[in-house]
Scaffold this active site. Sequence first.
Site, PDB file in Angstrom:
ATOM      1  N   ARG A 103       0.839  -1.195   0.000  1.00  0.00           N
ATOM      2  CA  ARG A 103       0.000   0.000   0.000  1.00  0.00           C
ATOM      3  C   ARG A 103       0.876   1.247   0.000  1.00  0.00           C
ATOM      4  NH1 ARG A 103      -3.606  -2.371  -1.607  1.00  0.00           N
ATOM      5  NH2 ARG A 103      -5.759  -2.561  -0.863  1.00  0.00           N
ATOM      6  N   GLU A 140      -2.652   8.094  -6.254  1.00  0.00           N
ATOM      7  CA  GLU A 140      -2.448   7.397  -7.535  1.00  0.00           C
ATOM      8  C   GLU A 140      -3.329   8.005  -8.626  1.00  0.00           C
ATOM      9  OE1 GLU A 140      -1.369   3.101  -5.412  1.00  0.00           O
ATOM     10  OE2 GLU A 140      -3.096   3.229  -6.739  1.00  0.00           O
ATOM     11  N   HIS A 179       0.034   0.158  -9.763  1.00  0.00           N
ATOM     12  CA  HIS A 179      -0.819  -0.676  -8.896  1.00  0.00           C
ATOM     13  C   HIS A 179      -1.373  -1.875  -9.672  1.00  0.00           C
ATOM     14  CE1 HIS A 179      -3.240  -0.256  -4.934  1.00  0.00           C
ATOM     15  NE2 HIS A 179      -3.057  -1.524  -5.229  1.00  0.00           N
TER      16      HIS A 179
END
Length: 321
Positions: A245, A274, A296
């Site tokens: 994370r 993000e 991600h």
Amino acid sequence: MNLNEQKRMNNKILITPRGYAKYGITFRKELENAGFEVDWNDTEQQLPKKVFEEKLKEAIGAIIGVEDCNRELLQQCKQLKSIVKFGIGIDNIDQETCKELGIQIGRCVGTNSNAVAELTMGLVFACARSIVSNAIYVKNGNWKKQTGIELYGKKIGIVGFGNVGKNVARIANGIGMKVYCYDVFEIDKEELKKHNTTYASFNQIIRDCDVITLHVPLTEETRNMIAGEEFKKMKKDSILVNAARGGIIDEFSIYNALKNNEIAAVASDVWTTEPPKDEKWVLELLSMDNFILTAHIASRSKEAEIKTIERSTNIILEHLL
């Protein structure tokens, strides 16, 4: 609740992850056969924030990705009974408010652990041999022969020894690395033996390992667990990988550590915001040969998507039927 009772009340299930629309037609039909109306995201884009919020307010259940389910929003979702995370980390869901409102939370533990572990080790290889920067040099017409390191015989420290961490251990053992692990929870000696892994303290891993990988949830305890002081303790030729994370590593400290040659390389699949904000230091960090940031994608394998679709469908049916 029987099927007739289900049909008499609101029966809309919101599904936002794009992978569900790509691979989940069979499971959508399963939800529809159970009496639910499925509102799924087939746009191939993340739903805009306001669109997501309006749709969630109309739903009895939701399967979500990274969308923010905060207290203010949840209090407006008068019919919502279940939220299932299309993955593991539930830091984007206000758990206390869900408990208060009687909204059940589910998560898909283990469905993407191998995918995340494979990407983690892929990033380790990429850092060890400058694969990303070298490929970019060649694409830009240069022929730069960078010298890397071999991973065989090196010490890898795995912080967080859950499903992902154990899969990382399996792969690392397979290439001849010496595997160490740390977790806040006690690890059974048989588990350590099974995974050919030695338990070490967090400080031992930070200080002694050639490669460090992170596999912990984002909590108040793990936020910025690696920052300036931790980087200073690491080996100058070590590699750090975060596929967990954003926020577990203090990101400005990554910039300082690499700029000051305190560590050899850092790779991350996650970021606090993000995509990252367009700031001068971030742009400089992204331009460094020894820093890799991916979007991600650790859990995004076809196999993991299908397993997560099946698990999330089963969980929401258990919650709502």
